[in-house]
Design a protein around this motif. Structure first.
Motif, short mmCIF file in Angstrom:
data_model
loop_
_atom_site.label_atom_id
_atom_site.label_comp_id
_atom_site.label_asym_id
_atom_site.label_seq_id
_atom_site.Cartn_x
_atom_site.Cartn_y
_atom_site.Cartn_z
N HIS A 82 0.96 -1.23 0.03
CA HIS A 82 -0.05 -0.03 0.10
C HIS A 82 0.91 1.23 -0.01
CE1 HIS A 82 -3.67 -2.36 1.61
NE2 HIS A 82 -3.27 -2.74 0.49
N PRO A 83 0.20 2.32 -0.63
CA PRO A 83 0.85 3.65 -0.62
C PRO A 83 1.41 3.98 0.79
CG PRO A 83 -1.00 3.89 -1.98
CD PRO A 83 -1.06 2.33 -1.03
N HIS A 123 5.03 19.45 -0.68
CA HIS A 123 5.65 18.41 -1.62
C HIS A 123 5.71 17.14 -1.10
CE1 HIS A 123 5.78 21.23 -5.31
NE2 HIS A 123 5.75 22.18 -4.30
N TYR A 124 5.40 15.90 -1.46
CA TYR A 124 5.53 14.87 -1.07
C TYR A 124 6.14 13.63 -2.20
CZ TYR A 124 2.51 16.62 2.51
OH TYR A 124 2.04 17.37 3.55
N LEU A 125 6.65 12.75 -1.75
CA LEU A 125 6.89 11.64 -2.66
C LEU A 125 6.11 10.37 -2.10
CD1 LEU A 125 8.60 10.32 -5.03
CD2 LEU A 125 10.62 9.90 -3.40
N VAL A 126 5.33 9.96 -3.07
CA VAL A 126 4.53 8.84 -2.72
C VAL A 126 4.76 7.62 -3.33
CG1 VAL A 126 1.81 8.00 -2.59
CG2 VAL A 126 2.44 10.21 -2.24
N HIS A 127 4.92 6.42 -2.60
CA HIS A 127 5.40 5.12 -3.36
C HIS A 127 4.45 4.10 -2.80
CE1 HIS A 127 7.46 3.81 0.07
NE2 HIS A 127 7.55 5.01 0.49
N TRP A 128 4.28 3.15 -3.85
CA TRP A 128 3.65 1.86 -3.51
C TRP A 128 4.02 0.74 -4.70
CZ3 TRP A 128 2.09 6.07 -6.36
CH2 TRP A 128 1.59 5.90 -7.42
N ALA A 129 3.54 -0.48 -4.49
CA ALA A 129 3.87 -1.56 -5.45
C ALA A 129 3.05 -2.56 -5.45
CB ALA A 129 5.39 -1.95 -5.16
N ARG A 165 -8.45 7.90 0.85
CA ARG A 165 -8.95 7.92 -0.35
C ARG A 165 -8.05 7.81 -1.64
NH1 ARG A 165 -11.86 11.46 -3.98
NH2 ARG A 165 -11.60 12.89 -2.88
N ALA A 166 -6.87 8.53 -1.43
CA ALA A 166 -5.82 8.67 -2.14
C ALA A 166 -5.27 7.27 -2.13
CB ALA A 166 -4.74 9.72 -1.94
N GLN A 167 -4.87 6.92 -1.15
CA GLN A 167 -4.20 5.33 -1.01
C GLN A 167 -5.33 4.38 -1.84
OE1 GLN A 167 -3.97 5.30 3.40
NE2 GLN A 167 -1.81 4.75 3.04
N SER A 168 -6.44 4.29 -1.65
CA SER A 168 -7.30 3.46 -2.27
C SER A 168 -7.22 3.57 -3.81
CB SER A 168 -8.56 3.62 -1.78
OG SER A 168 -9.59 2.75 -2.27
N HIS A 169 -7.39 4.85 -4.27
CA HIS A 169 -7.29 5.17 -5.64
C HIS A 169 -6.03 4.57 -6.14
CE1 HIS A 169 -8.26 7.79 -9.20
NE2 HIS A 169 -7.23 7.79 -9.32
N LEU A 170 -4.70 4.88 -5.66
CA LEU A 170 -3.59 4.53 -6.16
C LEU A 170 -3.37 2.97 -6.38
CD1 LEU A 170 -1.31 7.31 -4.63
CD2 LEU A 170 -2.28 7.05 -7.07
N MET A 171 -3.75 2.44 -5.31
CA MET A 171 -3.69 0.93 -5.32
C MET A 171 -4.69 0.25 -6.48
SD MET A 171 -1.85 -0.75 -3.28
CE MET A 171 -1.06 -1.74 -4.51
N ALA A 172 -5.98 0.90 -6.64
CA ALA A 172 -6.91 0.45 -7.51
C ALA A 172 -6.22 0.66 -8.95
CB ALA A 172 -8.06 1.07 -7.55
#
Length: 365
Positions: free
Chosen positions: A155-156, A171-177, A210-217
Motif C-alpha cells: 500500500h502507498p 510536496h511529497y513523494l508517494v510510493h507503492w508497489a 481515499r488517495a491510497q485506495s485510488h492509487l492501489m486500484a
C-alpha cells in the motif's frame, strides 16, 4: 511447476544472486543520475522486501519433491512469460503470513526437531524426510513472522519532500508497489505530489485514505502512466501529480527455466554452459512529467488546476503515455559477450548492466 528438488534449489539460488545485483543496479542508476537518491532508497527497500519473499518461498519449498503425499509438491513459476513465481504463490504466502503465529505454536521448536532428527537417524538409519519437512515449515513461518515481505499489494506510503515558502504548497513523494496478476511481475510506483490544501495530506483523514485506495486500484501494469496520473489529477482537486514513475522488474530469462522466445533466449542458449551465466533480467523505467498547468471549471463558481503532461512524440511516448521509457537488461559478463558478438539490433537503445568480476556492475548504453 519446477519438477525436482534440485531445480527448485537452483532456481531460488539464481534469484538470490539476481536480487543482489538489482540492488547494485539501483545504486548505480542513482550515481548515473537516472534516478534520485530518494528514489534509489525507496527502490532498495522494495528490493529488500522482494528478496525476503523469495527467501521465504525457498524455505517453503525446500523439501519439494522429497516428501510424498504433499498437495503442493513444488512451486509454480511462469515459464512462458515472466520467469517469476505465479501470482497465486505470493497470494498464498501472504495468507500464510497472517497465520504464522498459529503454525509456530503448533510446530515443535527447531531444537526439538533437530534432536528428533538425530534420534531418527540413529534408530531408523534412514533420512528423516518428514522431520526435515517439518523443520523447513518451521523456518518458513518464523521467517514470515519476522521479515518485511513484498506482497501482491504494497500500500502507498508518503515521504515529506519540502514546502514552497512562496506558495505554501507542500510536496511529497508517494510510493507503492504491486505484484501484477496478469504479468506475474513486480512493479514499483513513485509519484511526486504537490499538495495545495490547507491541511497536510498525511494527517487528512478525508483525502489520504481515499488517495491510497485510488492509487492501489490503479496499480495495474497494463494501464498507461498518463491514464493513472490524469485520473488521479481529476479526482483530487488539491493534489497534483508532478512526476509519476513506474519500475518494471523482469521478465527473467534463463535457458534452463524459461521458455520465452526472442534474441535473449538465443543468447542465453550460447552462454548457458555455465550455470552462473544462464540468466538475464529486464529492467524498464517509465516516467511521466508534468510540463504545464491549466485551469478547468469544476462547477458553476469553481475551478481547479490540472496538469499538462509532456509526451515524447518521437519515441512513442504519445502512444505509450509516457514522457520517457528507459529499457535496460542486467546480465552476466559471458552473456554480454555473446550479445556483443551477435551485434543484435534488438538491443539498440537498451542500457546493459553487466555483472563483472567480484559482482561489480558495469553500465553500457
Amino acid at each position: 511447476m519446477l519438477d525436482s528438488a534440485r531445480a527448485t534449489r537452483r532456481y531460488f539460488a539464481k534469484f538470490e544472486r539476481i536480487m543482489g545485483h538489482l540492488s547494485n543496479v539501483a545504486a548505480l542508476s542513482n550515481q548515473e543520475k537516472l534516478i534520485t537518491t530518494a528514489e534509489a532508497k525507496i527502490l532498495q527497500s522494495y528490493l529488500k522486501s522482494l528478496t525476503h519473499s523469495f527467501t521465504a518461498l525457498s524455505y517453503k519449498f525446500l523439501m519439494a519433491h522429497r516428501v510424498s503425499g504433499m498437495e503442493t509438491p513444488g512451486i509454480s513459476i511462469d515459464k512462458t512469460e515472466s520467469g517469476f513465481p505465479i501470482f497465486s504463490e505470493l497470494l498464498q504466502m501472504a495468507s500464510d503470513a497472517t497465520q504464522a503465529e498459529k503454525h509456530l505454536k503448533s510446530l515443535p521448536s527447531q531444537t526439538r526437531l533437530k534432536k528428533d532428527m538425530i534420534q531418527h537417524i540413529l534408530t531408523e538409519r534412514s533420512s528423516p524426510t518428514q522431520l526435515q519437512y517439518a523443520m523447513s515449515q518451521r523456518v518458513y513461518y518464523e521467517y514470515l513472522a519476522e521479515e518485511t515481505l513484498f506482497l501482491t499489494q504494497n500500500h502507498p506510503q508518503i515521504v515529506w519532500v519540502g514546502k514552497d515558502m512562496n506558495s505554501g504548497h507542500r510536496h511529497y513523494l508517494v510510493h507503492w508497489a504491486a505484484y501484477d496478476s496478469q504479468t506475474n511481475l513486480p512493479a514499483i510506483y513513485l509519484m511526486e505530489l504537490e499538495d495545495t490544501a490547507s491541511r497536510a495530506l498525511p494527517h487528512d483523514e478525508r483525502r489520504w485514505p481515499r488517495a491510497q485506495s485510488h492509487l492501489m486500484a490503479q496499480a495495474v501494469s497494463s494501464l498507461k502512466l498518463l491514464t493513472i496520473a490524469k485520473g488521479f489529477d481529476s479526482d483530487f482537486d488539491t493534489l497534483h501529480p508532478k512526476l509519476l514513475r513506474r519500475f518494471h522488474l523482469g521478465p527473467m530469462y534463463s535457458h534452463a527455466y524459461t521458455e520465452q522466445h526472442g534474441p535473449l533466449r538465443d543468447i542465453l542458449a550460447d552462454a548457458s554452459q555455465a550455470e552462473e551465466s544462464d540468466w538475464a533480467l529486464a529492467w524498464t523505467v517509465e516516467s511521466l512529467l508534468s510540463e504545464d498547468t491549466v485551469k478547468e471549471k469544476t462547477g458553476l463558481f469553481r475551478s481547479a488546476v490540472r496538469q499538462v503532461y509532456k509526451l515524447d512524440k518521437f519515441s512513442g511516448g504519445a502512444e505509450s503515455g509516457t514522457t520517457q521509457t528507459q529499457r535496460a537488461v542486467i546480465l552476466p559478463h559471458r552473456a554480454f559477450q555473446v550479445l556483443e558478438e551477435r551485434a543484435s539490433s534488438a538491443f539498440d537503445g537498451t542500457r546493459k548492466y553487466v555483472v563483472g568480476e567480484n559482482t561489480k556492475i558495469l553500465s553500457y548504453s
